[in-house]
Design an enzyme around this catalytic site. Structure first.
Site, short mmCIF file in Angstrom:
data_model
loop_
_atom_site.label_atom_id
_atom_site.label_comp_id
_atom_site.label_asym_id
_atom_site.label_seq_id
_atom_site.Cartn_x
_atom_site.Cartn_y
_atom_site.Cartn_z
N SER A 130 0.81 -1.05 -0.02
CA SER A 130 0.11 -0.04 -0.01
C SER A 130 0.86 1.18 -0.11
O SER A 130 1.89 1.37 -0.81
CB SER A 130 -0.76 -0.04 1.20
OG SER A 130 -2.00 1.02 1.32
N GLU A 225 -0.74 -3.14 -8.51
CA GLU A 225 -2.11 -3.45 -7.87
C GLU A 225 -2.62 -2.17 -7.26
O GLU A 225 -2.15 -1.34 -6.93
CB GLU A 225 -2.02 -4.56 -6.82
CG GLU A 225 -1.03 -4.12 -5.51
CD GLU A 225 -1.82 -3.77 -4.39
OE1 GLU A 225 -3.13 -3.95 -4.34
OE2 GLU A 225 -1.19 -2.85 -3.74
N HIS A 294 -3.16 -5.39 -1.57
CA HIS A 294 -4.62 -5.37 -1.27
C HIS A 294 -5.59 -6.29 -1.85
O HIS A 294 -5.78 -6.44 -3.05
CB HIS A 294 -5.40 -4.03 -1.88
CG HIS A 294 -4.73 -2.72 -1.31
ND1 HIS A 294 -3.69 -2.22 -2.01
CD2 HIS A 294 -4.81 -2.08 -0.24
CE1 HIS A 294 -3.33 -1.10 -1.39
NE2 HIS A 294 -4.25 -0.98 -0.10
#
Length: 330
Positions: A130, A225, A294
């Site tokens: 992230s 992602e 995620h």
């Protein structure tokens, strides 16, 4: 201290990854202490304790600072605290690895304070995803240290069935070669490629452009992602990478699960169609659906900076890691 490095880091934008030698932390052993750091958003005490309990069940000893649950706006405490926390955990000889507690926002603030030579002097596996993509790619590019796009303490270890154990064990044990789990991955463009596995959260990769910490994608198998980004936003970010020349020398493309990357209210097209349109100029293989970052369940650990091979043939994908991500020491 990490201070005083900012001006040196701002000097010139160059391809650090092409100039640094790959280095690796030692493999983890039962009983190792793992330092928990919170370089980005603030965390909840109950999730911290649940994640720490899971690490203990796995045979590790989690260690964290008394102020790890501090809060400053949406950050995990003031910048000075977050820098000191990372620095002290990195320099402690009794700490074998560092796991980020969560992402959110704020790890970019640390970049100007960091002396990246510290990561060559205190070799530790560093794991996160992230917002922490910002840290991981910068550390790998500037120091050569293999980092890990993988489960975080309060987002994965704290929850049942949220850590994919085979990839974690292979990465952290010093396994020489292994296959990343690819069940359910969709082949969008067939082909095969070998290169340096690299990447992370797409929005953070794009955010690095135009900064001294710009991502270095040449010769890579690029993993991307994200979560809850609308298809047109994914399109825009991929186009930004394309126009910046960051995709020209990529050897293979891997997309994550892309959880909730849909248009509210419905859409008569797929995200896969969007991706194929943007990446149409490239002949490299493209696969979709690797569960790292995620994800809905079982977060896969990807070693960032190792040599890997991607095969996308006959509607089946294989991602093989071609070297150890950590070093066994006896």
């Amino acid at each position: 201290m990490f201070s005083c490095a900012a001006r040196r880091n701002l000097s010139v934008r160059v391809s650090f990854s092409a100039k640094v030698k790959t280095i690796k932390a030692r493999a983890l052993r039962p009983g190792d202490r793992i330092g928990i750091i919170a370089p980005a958003s603030n965390i909840q005490r109950d999730l911290l304790e649940a994640g720490a309990a899971r690490l203990r069940q796995m045979g590790y000893e989690p260690v964290y600072s008394p102020g790890i649950t501090d809060r400053d706006l949406y950050f995990a405490g003031p910048l000075e605290h977050r820098v000191k926390e990372l620095e002290e955990m990195l320099e402690r000889d009794d700490i074998a690895a560092l796991i980020c507690a969560r992402g959110g926002y704020g790890s970019n603030y640390l970049l100007e304070k960091m002396n990246f030579e510290k990561f060559t002097q205190h070799l530790k596996a560093i794991i996160g995803y992230s917002d922490n993509t910002t840290l991981l790619t910068a550390i790998t590019d500037r120091s050569g240290l293999i980092t890990f796009h993988g489960p975080m303490l309060t987002k994965d270890f704290a929850l049942p069935d949220s850590v994919e154990l085979s990839s974690w064990n292979h990465a952290m044990s010093g396994a020489s070669t292994w296959n990343i789990p690819t069940a359910g991955i969709e082949v969008l463009k067939e082909g095969s490629a070998q290169g340096r596995l690299y990447g992370g959260c797409l929005s953070l990769l794009v955010a690095s452009l135009g900064t001294p910490y710009e991502i270095q994608t040449n010769g890579t198998i690029l993993f991307m992602e994200d979560i809850a980004a609308k298809p047109y936003q994914i399109d825009r970010m991929l186009m930004q990478l394309r126009l910046a020349g960051k995709l020209d020398q990529v050897r293979g493309f891997i997309f994550g699960e892309m959880v909730d990357c849909i248009q509210p209210g419905g859409q008569d097209y797929t995200l896969q169609q969007v991706i194929l349109r943007v990446l149409e100029p490239y002949s490299a293989p493209i696969v979709f659906g690797l569960k790292s970052g995620h994800v809905s369940t079982a977060n896969i650990t990807l070693p960032i900076g190792v040599q890997a091979e991607l095969r996308a043939e006959d509607s089946a994908a294989e991602l093989r890691i071609l070297e150890s991500a950590t070093i066994k020491q006896f």
